[in-house]
Scaffold this active site. Sequence first.
Site, PDB file in Angstrom:
ATOM      1  NE  ARG A 260      42.857  42.971  38.383  1.00 41.32           N
ATOM      2  CZ  ARG A 260      43.075  43.000  39.700  1.00 41.32           C
ATOM      3  NH1 ARG A 260      43.744  42.017  40.289  1.00 41.32           N
ATOM      4  NH2 ARG A 260      42.596  43.980  40.426  1.00 41.32           N
TER       5      ARG A 260
ATOM      6  CB  SER B 207      41.504  48.606  36.456  1.00 44.51           C
ATOM      7  OG  SER B 207      41.332  48.854  37.823  1.00 44.51           O
TER       8      SER B 207
ATOM      9  CD  GLU C  30      42.232  44.648  34.902  1.00 40.29           C
ATOM     10  OE1 GLU C  30      41.307  43.878  34.590  1.00 40.29           O
ATOM     11  OE2 GLU C  30      42.204  45.391  35.894  1.00 40.29           O
TER      12      GLU C  30
END
Length: 305
Positions: free
Chosen positions: A174, A227, A297
Site C-alpha cells: 500500500r 481499509s 492506510e
Amino acid sequence: MSWRKRSNSDWLRALPGVTEDEPLATRTSFGIGGPAEFFVESGRVEAIERTIAGCVERDIPYLLLGAGTNLLIADAGVEGLVIRVVNRDHSIEGTRVRAGAGLKMMRLARIVADANLRGFEFAIGVPGTVGGAVYQNAGCWGREMNDVLVDVAGFVPGHGKQTWTKKDLHLAYRTSALREGSFMGALVVEATVHLQRGDGEEAKRMMAKLTAERNETQPIKTKNCGSVFKNPPGDSAGRLVQAAGLKGLRHGAAMVSTLHGNFIVNEGGAKAKDVAALIERVRAEVKRRFNVELETEVELVGRWK
Ligand code: EPU
C-alpha cells in the site's frame, strides 16, 4: 505563509476552469471534508503538468486528487490548489494495456475482460483510479498493482516527463515512492499493465463472484474510505479491532463498521474530526489490548492543525 501573495492568487484565479472554496466532500468516497481553497479538474495532461510546474515555481501547495477513495480530508479543507486528474483514455496492444491515471480501476477491469484478457480481475475490488492505484500499490484478494505493472508515465516538476519502472517506484504494501519517497508530488499520467490472453467471460464470472464476496464482508454500499489501517505483519487489522470489541463504536456520525472492523462508516454528516477521534480510540485500544501499533492506510490531507 510565504506563498500567499497577490501575484500568486492572481495566477491561480487565471487558471482555466479554476474555482474557489470548492466543496471536496462529494468528491471523496467518505463524503467528508472541507473545501479546496482553489480547485481545478482536468483531463488534459499538458495543462495539468503546466499547472503543477507553476505551483512548484510559486511555492503554492497542491494536492493531486483521483477518485478520493482513500482520503480523509480535514474539516477545514485544503490549502492551495487541488487538482482533480481525470484523463481516462486507454489502449490495448496485444496483452499490454495502457490506461490514463483518471480511469477507474473497476472500469478498466471490465474493459480488459471485454478484450479477453486475464489477470486484472482483482481490480474489481479496488474502488479508486489507476493513478491512485499506482500511488499506493492498491490491491485486493492478495493481488496488487505490483503484480501487473510494466511501467508508468509520469511528470516530475523541475524534471519533466519521465517513465518509471516498478523498481523506480519502490512499490510495497500500500505504498510507493509517490506516496512516501523521492517522487512525492509527482503526477502519474498513465500506467501500462501486462496481462494474459484468456476467456473474458470467465474473468467476468470470477469478478461477479469476488464482488459478491466483498459485498458480504465489507460495507461497500456505505460512505467509507476502504481499509482504515494497514494490516500489521502476520495479522489483520479487522480481526484485531473485532477482538478488541470495537465494532459499532461511534464518534459523532462516524462508526466502526459492524461488518468489517477495518472500516469506518460515515452514517451521514460525519466530520473528519469524528473519524480522526475514532481512529485514535481504536489505535489506543488495540495497543492496550494486544500491544500492536496500527498504522493508518487512509491518508489524512488538508488543514488538520
Ligand atoms: N476479520 C475479522 N473481523 C473483521 C474483519 C476481518 O475477524 O471485522 C478477519 C477475517 O475473518 C479474515 C481476516 O480478518 O480472517 C482478514 O480479513 P479480510 O479477508 O476481510 O481482509 P483484510 O485483510 O481485512 C484486505 C485489504 C482490503 C481487501 C481485502 C480483500 C488491507 C488493509 N486490506 O483486507 O483492501 O479488499 O483484503 O482482499 O490490506 C483497502 O486496501 O482499502 C482494502 C479494502
